[in-house]
Design an enzyme around this catalytic site. Structure first.
Site: not given
Ligand code: UD1
Ligand code: CA
Length: 489
Positions: A10, A17, A24, A77, A82, A144, A370, A391, A409
């Site tokens: 992902l 941040r 990132k 995406q 999510g 989580g 050089y 050059y 030299s």
């Molecule tokens: C997620 C987990 C959480 C876990 C944590 C660990 C879920 C709902 N929660 O939370 O349980 O403890 O990771 O770091 O899965 N991303 C996408 N597309 C999206 C959303 C996210 O590509 O639509 C990618 C983000 O770029 C990131 C990763 O998925 O690299 C995690 O997403 P993020 O939204 O940061 O989830 P967390 O809140 O960290």
């Molecule tokens: Ca995260």
């Protein structure tokens, strides 16, 4: 590893941040992007296919991933709805409904291939529909939580915002790395809703769905929980980067490399070192640098994409894309630019800059020079303070100095020019045309001494009185052979 393994990485989120124009997962630690580290771990599981979910700045991220893993599938995406939605997009891109699917995130650079392999093996052994790579942490805030029943069975993953006060006390967390039976995953994804505090489709809801379907769920706590730590801001990036470096340096020490000061030694992930290499404080070995046995590098040296030969000595040097031969010495205070090749037992000394320069076996450029666009034959010595004037203001030209030459030299070699084998040049020579083998080239004007000039033109100065005193003690005999031809004439 299972015969049919898919790894989904992902990498669609914005990473706000980081406060950066660079995505990132493209930020680097240990000489690789964060997603590069994760992809390396993914490849160690020998997957049938790798799918990367890209979204934010996918024009940056997509090509980078495809450069590292040319046959990776990019799933776009458009909107980040999510993690559940992200995995759905990935599964739709490949139409996969069988085998095993591992989901990882692109921001965990400490994750190793060994750990990911071990997790996949545990998942298969447990025959679970879903396995979670979990971890026990001191501060679970924002992550989580793994909710288990009294028997220890995993019931659900609850996100921070949706957790009860009691659930927030749980210190076993979801690392974000999950393994699925593909058929279950394909079936579960459309059933995941977004009725939660974030209004997002949570991949982690698949755990509850598996339980509803009376399928097995397992969670495997990783001992080395830092491996799954995701980087969210630059302070974390530096901390994880330092930890990665500490691990790399420790590994090399275990493999027989002497590191005098691990805290000030930085070694990128792709560097290769032989046993009995010594690294002195303040040294950075970057990129694809390779150092052969018995070489000593440092202190205060940066080598990027360099090759250092056996027994070579490199002191207080900055070098990039340079090859340093066996037993050669470089530094202190040398600057080797791309295309420098120093032969066996050659020398590049203090305050010498080289670029695109082939310096032969045993050849020496010891001081203040050089050397650009040049070839220097074996056994040749270049005098102190020599400039290879490559050059002309428009184009670059080449200088060739033959073997066993001895140049004086403070010379300037005005390229293109060739100095023959065994030739020499006088001090201060400006070489503007080729010097035949064995010849001595001299271009500096003859010296003239205007005797008494200081007494006449600088009377009353310290300079004049020093001269007068010296002359009174031992007046220089007037020797006509000392005179320049002009004065004699
Ligand atoms: C997620 C987990 C959480 C876990 C944590 C660990 C879920 C709902 N929660 O939370 O349980 O403890 O990771 O770091 O899965 N991303 C996408 N597309 C999206 C959303 C996210 O590509 O639509 C990618 C983000 O770029 C990131 C990763 O998925 O690299 C995690 O997403 P993020 O939204 O940061 O989830 P967390 O809140 O960290
Ligand atoms: Ca995260």
């Amino acid at each position: 590893m299972p015969p049919d393994l898919t790894v989904i990485v992902l990498a669609a989120g914005g990473g706000t941040r980081m406060k950066s124009k660079t995505m990132k997962v493209l930020h680097e630690v240990g000489g690789r992007s964060m997603v590069g580290h994760v992809l390396a771990a993914a490849l160690a599981t020998e997957p049938q296919r790798v799918v990367a979910v890209v979204g934010h700045q996918r024009d940056q991220v997509g090509p980078h991933i495809q450069q590292l893993v040319p046959d990776a599938v990019l799933a776009v995406q458009e909107e980040q709805l999510g993690t559940g939605h992200a995995v759905r997009v990935a599964m739709q891109a490949i139409g996969q409904t069988s085998g095993t699917v591992v989901v990882a995130t692109g921001d965990t650079p400490l994750l190793t291939g060994e750990s990911l392999r071990a997790f996949v093996a545990e998942h298969l052994a447990s025959q679970a529909a879903v396995s979670i790579l979990s971890g026990v942490v001191d501060d679970p805030f924002g992550l989580g939580r793994i909710v288990r029943n009294d028997e220890g069975d995993v019931l659900a993953i609850v996100e921070e915002k949706d957790a009860t006060d009691l659930q927030r006390e749980i210190r076993e967390i979801n690392s974000g790395i999950l393994a699925f039976d593909a058929a279950f995953l394909a079936d579960a994804l459309p059933r995941i809703g977004n009725d939660n505090a974030n209004g997002e489709f949570y991949l982690t809801d698949a755990i509850g769905l598996a339980r509803e379907d009376a399928l097995a769920v397992s969670a495997h706590p990783i001992d080395d929980v830092m491996q799954t730590e995701g980087v969210n801001d630059r302070a974390q990036l530096a901390r994880i980067g330092a930890e990665l470096n500490r691990r790399i340096v420790t590994r090399w020490m275990r493999d027989g490399v002497s590191v005098m000061d691990p805290a000030t030694t930085w070694i990128d992930a792709d560097v290769v070192l032989a046993a009995d290499v010594t690294i002195l404080p303040g040294t950075q070995l970057l990129g694809a640098t390779v150092v052969a046995e018995d070489a000593v590098v440092g202190p205060d040296t940066t080598l990027k994409d360099c090759e250092v030969g056996a027994g070579a000595r490199v002191v207080r040097t900055h070098a990039e894309l340079a090859v340093i031969g066996d037993g050669a010495t470089v530094g202190p205070f040398s600057y080797l630019r791309p295309g420098t090749r120093l032969g066996t037992r050659g020398k590049i000394g203090a305050f010498v800059e080289t670029k695109n320069a082939e310096i032969g076996d045993g050849a020496k450029v010891p001081h203040l020079s050089y050397v650009g666009d040049a070839e220097i034959g074996e056994g040749t010595n270049i005098g102190a303070g020599t400039i290879f004037a490559n050059y002309d203001g428009v184009a670059k030209h080449r200088t060739v100095v033959g073997p066993h030459a001895r140049t004086g030299s403070n010379n300037t070699f005005v390229a293109p020019v060739e100095i023959g084998a065994g030739a020499g040049t006088g001090a201060g020579t400006v070489v503007r045309h080729d010097v035949p083998p064995g010849a001595l080239a001299v271009s500096a004007g003859p010296q003239r001494d205007l005797e008494g000039w200081v007494a006449r033109r600088r009377p009353g100065t310290d300079q004049a009185s020093a001269a007068a005193q010296a002359l009174a003690q031992s007046p220089m005999a007037h020797d006509p052979s000392d005179e320049s031809p002009q004065e004699r004439a």
